[in-house]
Design a protein around this motif. Structure first.
Motif, PDB file in Angstrom:
ATOM      1  N   PHE A 190       0.822  -1.206   0.000  1.00 54.74           N
ATOM      2  CA  PHE A 190       0.000   0.000   0.000  1.00 54.74           C
ATOM      3  C   PHE A 190       0.861   1.263   0.000  1.00 54.74           C
ATOM      4  O   PHE A 190       0.587   2.218  -0.719  1.00 54.74           O
ATOM      5  CB  PHE A 190      -0.930  -0.001   1.212  1.00 54.74           C
ATOM      6  N   TRP A 191       1.918   1.283   0.824  1.00 56.04           N
ATOM      7  CA  TRP A 191       2.695   2.506   1.028  1.00 56.04           C
ATOM      8  C   TRP A 191       3.993   2.522   0.223  1.00 56.04           C
ATOM      9  O   TRP A 191       4.921   3.244   0.575  1.00 56.04           O
ATOM     10  CB  TRP A 191       3.024   2.682   2.504  1.00 56.04           C
ATOM     11  N   GLY A 198       2.827   6.561   5.785  1.00 52.92           N
ATOM     12  CA  GLY A 198       2.186   5.413   6.427  1.00 52.92           C
ATOM     13  C   GLY A 198       2.560   5.231   7.877  1.00 52.92           C
ATOM     14  O   GLY A 198       1.789   4.678   8.651  1.00 52.92           O
ATOM     15  N   SER A 199       3.762   5.692   8.286  1.00 53.59           N
ATOM     16  CA  SER A 199       4.220   5.477   9.670  1.00 53.59           C
ATOM     17  C   SER A 199       4.259   6.760  10.482  1.00 53.59           C
ATOM     18  O   SER A 199       4.966   6.847  11.478  1.00 53.59           O
ATOM     19  CB  SER A 199       5.618   4.846   9.652  1.00 53.59           C
ATOM     20  N   TRP A 215      -7.583  10.893   5.238  1.00 51.09           N
ATOM     21  CA  TRP A 215      -7.824  10.524   3.847  1.00 51.09           C
ATOM     22  C   TRP A 215      -6.499  10.409   3.110  1.00 51.09           C
ATOM     23  O   TRP A 215      -5.577  11.185   3.318  1.00 51.09           O
ATOM     24  CB  TRP A 215      -8.705  11.575   3.156  1.00 51.09           C
ATOM     25  N   THR A 216      -6.399   9.446   2.234  1.00 53.21           N
ATOM     26  CA  THR A 216      -5.203   9.244   1.424  1.00 53.21           C
ATOM     27  C   THR A 216      -5.620   8.599   0.114  1.00 53.21           C
ATOM     28  O   THR A 216      -6.818   8.447  -0.172  1.00 53.21           O
ATOM     29  CB  THR A 216      -4.167   8.378   2.164  1.00 53.21           C
ATOM     30  N   THR A 217      -4.624   8.207  -0.660  1.00 49.89           N
ATOM     31  CA  THR A 217      -4.884   7.590  -1.971  1.00 49.89           C
ATOM     32  C   THR A 217      -4.310   6.189  -1.985  1.00 49.89           C
ATOM     33  O   THR A 217      -3.156   5.976  -1.587  1.00 49.89           O
ATOM     34  CB  THR A 217      -4.248   8.420  -3.098  1.00 49.89           C
ATOM     35  N   PRO A 219      -2.969   2.582  -3.814  1.00 51.53           N
ATOM     36  CA  PRO A 219      -2.071   2.383  -4.969  1.00 51.53           C
ATOM     37  C   PRO A 219      -2.794   2.429  -6.317  1.00 51.53           C
ATOM     38  O   PRO A 219      -2.178   2.760  -7.324  1.00 51.53           O
ATOM     39  CB  PRO A 219      -1.461   1.001  -4.702  1.00 51.53           C
ATOM     40  N   ASP A 220      -4.096   2.085  -6.348  1.00 45.70           N
ATOM     41  CA  ASP A 220      -4.824   2.119  -7.619  1.00 45.70           C
ATOM     42  C   ASP A 220      -5.477   3.470  -7.888  1.00 45.70           C
ATOM     43  O   ASP A 220      -6.292   3.611  -8.809  1.00 45.70           O
ATOM     44  CB  ASP A 220      -5.885   1.020  -7.653  1.00 45.70           C
ATOM     45  N   GLY A 221      -5.134   4.486  -7.058  1.00 48.38           N
ATOM     46  CA  GLY A 221      -5.627   5.834  -7.296  1.00 48.38           C
ATOM     47  C   GLY A 221      -6.953   6.149  -6.658  1.00 48.38           C
ATOM     48  O   GLY A 221      -7.498   7.238  -6.859  1.00 48.38           O
ATOM     49  N   ARG A 222      -7.499   5.242  -5.863  1.00 51.57           N
ATOM     50  CA  ARG A 222      -8.809   5.452  -5.232  1.00 51.57           C
ATOM     51  C   ARG A 222      -8.641   6.241  -3.935  1.00 51.57           C
ATOM     52  O   ARG A 222      -7.751   5.977  -3.128  1.00 51.57           O
ATOM     53  CB  ARG A 222      -9.463   4.106  -4.949  1.00 51.57           C
ATOM     54  N   SER A 223      -9.509   7.224  -3.707  1.00 46.61           N
ATOM     55  CA  SER A 223      -9.503   7.975  -2.455  1.00 46.61           C
ATOM     56  C   SER A 223     -10.088   7.107  -1.352  1.00 46.61           C
ATOM     57  O   SER A 223     -11.176   6.531  -1.521  1.00 46.61           O
ATOM     58  CB  SER A 223     -10.314   9.259  -2.604  1.00 46.61           C
ATOM     59  N   CYS A 224      -9.381   6.980  -0.257  1.00 46.75           N
ATOM     60  CA  CYS A 224      -9.867   6.115   0.816  1.00 46.75           C
ATOM     61  C   CYS A 224      -9.552   6.737   2.181  1.00 46.75           C
ATOM     62  O   CYS A 224      -8.620   7.531   2.323  1.00 46.75           O
ATOM     63  CB  CYS A 224      -9.248   4.711   0.722  1.00 46.75           C
ATOM     64  N   LEU A 225     -10.358   6.361   3.163  1.00 43.78           N
ATOM     65  CA  LEU A 225     -10.198   6.834   4.537  1.00 43.78           C
ATOM     66  C   LEU A 225      -9.566   5.710   5.351  1.00 43.78           C
ATOM     67  O   LEU A 225     -10.121   4.614   5.452  1.00 43.78           O
ATOM     68  CB  LEU A 225     -11.558   7.228   5.128  1.00 43.78           C
ATOM     69  N   LEU A 226      -8.404   5.983   5.927  1.00 47.82           N
ATOM     70  CA  LEU A 226      -7.711   4.993   6.760  1.00 47.82           C
ATOM     71  C   LEU A 226      -7.887   5.348   8.224  1.00 47.82           C
ATOM     72  O   LEU A 226      -7.759   6.518   8.624  1.00 47.82           O
ATOM     73  CB  LEU A 226      -6.214   4.942   6.435  1.00 47.82           C
TER      74      LEU A 226
END
Length: 584
Positions: A190-191, A198-199, A215-217, A219-226
């Motif tokens: 992922f990172w 990531g750390s 919020w981040t991106t 690896p496939d370019g999708r916006s996601c909330l971690l």
């Protein structure tokens, strides 16, 4: 009386002075002995280390200082001292029964502080007289791990790495200097190229545990909330080792929460307005599957529905209407609810959170809870509307999915026919053990085992009988291995491979002899064999001290070479590779 007085004070034979001297001597001894006991008690109580006195005959605890009470879970009732309830009275005496002298040092034992947890202690003791009885004076201090124990911990961490790599969560470990010393496969994927993001440290982790969403991106370019959790890693002795970070994607959960929030915001104005009209409010309460309750500024409930009281463990609505929660539910549960209730009333803000409650049947239930302030239009009285929705199914579905993933991972490492490890697991175990044996310079043995003339067996008896024979042979191989660290895997069609950690040539040859003996005992008929009338095996054996310059594939190649030689020498035998190390 005169005779008695003459016996005491007669100048010639009177004994009065003797009586006085004896009496004073006895009183002196009693006084000194009392001071001696008092000195021991004062010394034990004043010493900062953990000290206790245990009766050497009965095992009863006679005295303990505060340090020992804190470390060992000892209770004091009045002037008496007691071990934790789950510890037998003679627990310490059973540990010390082999000591015949009056003192000992560094006796290691597991002390069960509770029924679920224990600490490892080192005891030093001396026998002495206390109040006319022999007692053990014991000094307890935390046990310091040995070099071997530290090596075992490192080995356990190596095993854990394989498990961490199978998880979908993004996991990493930092040392005390803030350097990432380990991360799992999901984190690395992922990172990649963004390790610093990531750390990143979360404020507040120094207090033990902290979490943060960002919020981040992907690896496939999708916006996601971690959602990332960071917690301190502590040793059993309480020393800080580093920081553990775990992140997982909560984008779907966030979208659901936003939808619920939008829905709740739309319903809130309507429900607060309808609260003025009892009839309409009652219809809403009775028809809603969600838990709903309304209380005023004094926290007295004005309305609620059946799901709400059931979730609190109450029998019916009338038990709550006109009452406060205090006294109706357990104190701990009331305090948990009242903190957020008071915050909504005092700050006039809406709160939304996920809460977990244990139901009356012992089952855990997760709720999406919304607490909103409202004001009665006519009277101006303030209150709070509480709504909660049972979202347990989603949590249980996630748990079932995780269990299914773990089972799939286990099945991917097992050969479906023989139920021993497969080639993939063999390669994984060898890649795990190789660097450990390089570092520790311990011998590592590999055996390659081939069933003699098995193709002829299949042609003569049929493939179904061949499969049955493979199952029996694999079962026999498993029975030969007695250590949990040993591994046997189906390497090919009729070929099996063994990994024997910390095993010399002699030890591996002993295992090979047992394999031959076990296979002979099966007496599986094999008329298509050129060496025997029953199934036999050929074995290639190698045991070496792995070096940093060599690759782990080399040991398999040498075992294969030895197996080839065993087949060339009429099979049904073990061939030891000439590069195998000799036993010391």
């Amino acid at each position: 009386m005169d005779v008695w007085l003459n016996w005491l004070w007669n100048v010639t034979y009177g004994h009065g002075l003797d009586v006085i001297v004896i009496t004073l001597s006895i009183m002196s001894v009693v006084y000194i002995y009392s001071r001696y006991n008092k000195h021991i008690e004062t010394l034990i109580q004043d010493v900062p280390a953990a000290l206790l006195l245990v009766n050497a005959k009965s095992g009863v605890l006679q005295l303990s200082n505060r340090s020992a009470m804190q470390i060992l879970g000892i209770r004091q009732i009045g002037h008496a001292y007691f071990f934790p309830e789950h510890i037998p009275t003679k627990f310490i005496l059973s540990e010390l029964e082999n000591y015949t002298s009056k003192q000992f040092q560094s006796h290691q034992l597991k002390w069960p502080v509770t029924s679920q947890s224990a600490v490892t202690l080192s005891l030093t003791g001396r026998k002495l007289l206390y109040r006319g009885q022999w007692v053990w004076l014991l000094y307890a201090f935390p046990h310091q791990a040995s070099t071997r124990e530290l090596r075992d911990q490192v080995y356990s961490l190596s095993i854990a790495k394989t498990a961490l790599d199978s998880l979908s969560e993004l996991i990493y470990v930092k040392d005390q200097e803030g350097n990432v010393i380990h991360s799992n496969r999901a984190y690395d994927s992922f990172w990649i190229g963004r390790e610093a993001e990531g750390s990143r440290e979360i404020t507040g982790v120094i207090r033990g545990r902290a979490s943060k969403r960002h919020w981040t991106t992907s690896p496939d370019g999708r916006s996601c909330l971690l959602e990332t959790y960071q917690s301190l890693l502590m040793s059993p002795e309480g020393d800080q080792l580093g920081v553990l970070g775990i992140s997982h994607d909560v984008t779907d959960w966030h979208n659901i929460q936003k939808s619920l929030s939008d829905e709740t915001d739309k319903r809130k104005d309507t429900e607060v307005a309808l609260a003025k009209r009892d009839t309409i409010l009652q219809v809403i309460l009775e028809s809603s599957p969600d838990s709903i309750g309304i209380f005023d500024e004094n926290m007295v409930y004005q309305a609620c529905n059946e799901p709400f009281v059931k979730g609190l463990g109450l029998s019916n609505v009338d038990d709550l209407i006109g009452h406060r929660l205090e006294g109706l539910i357990p104190r701990s549960l009331f305090e948990r609810f009242s903190d957020s209730d008071e915050q909504v009333l005092s700050e006039e803000i809406a709160l939304r959170y996920v809460d977990k409650v244990e139901g009356s049947d012992g089952q855990e239930v997760w709720y999406d809870v919304v607490k909103s302030p409202f004001t009665e239009p006519k009277s101006g009285n303030k209150g709070v509307l509480v709504m909660s929705r049972d979202i347990s199914e989603r949590y249980l579905a996630e748990q079932k999915l995780a269990d299914a993933n773990r089972e799939l991972e286990r099945l991917s490492l097992i050969d479906g026919l023989t139920q021993v490890s497969n080639r993939r697991h063999f390669d994984s175990q060898l890649s795990l053990l190789w660097p450990i044996h390089v570092r520790e310079q311990q011998p590592l043995a590999v055996l390659l085992c081939d069933i003699d003339f098995f193709k002829g067996y299949n042609d003569y008896y049929g493939h179904q009988k061949g499969d049955e024979a493979l199952k029996l042979v694999a079962k026999a191989f498993k029975q030969v291995l007695t250590r949990s660290s040993d591994c046997v895997a189906r390497y090919g069609g009729e070929e099996f491979a063994f990994i024997l950690p910390n095993t010399t040539t002699d030890g591996a040859n002993h295992i090979a002899d047992k394999v031959h003996e076990q296979i002979r005992s099966l007496e599986i008929e094999h008329h298509a064999s050129n060496v025997a009338s029953y199934i036999t095996v050929s074995i290639g054996l190698i045991s070496i001290l792995p070096s940093p310059e060599a690759s782990m594939e080399s040991i398999v190649a040498m075992a294969d070479s030895a197996l080839y030689q065993a087949k060339a020498e009429n099979r049904n035998q073990t061939n030891i590779h000439p590069d195998s190390i000799t036993s010391e």
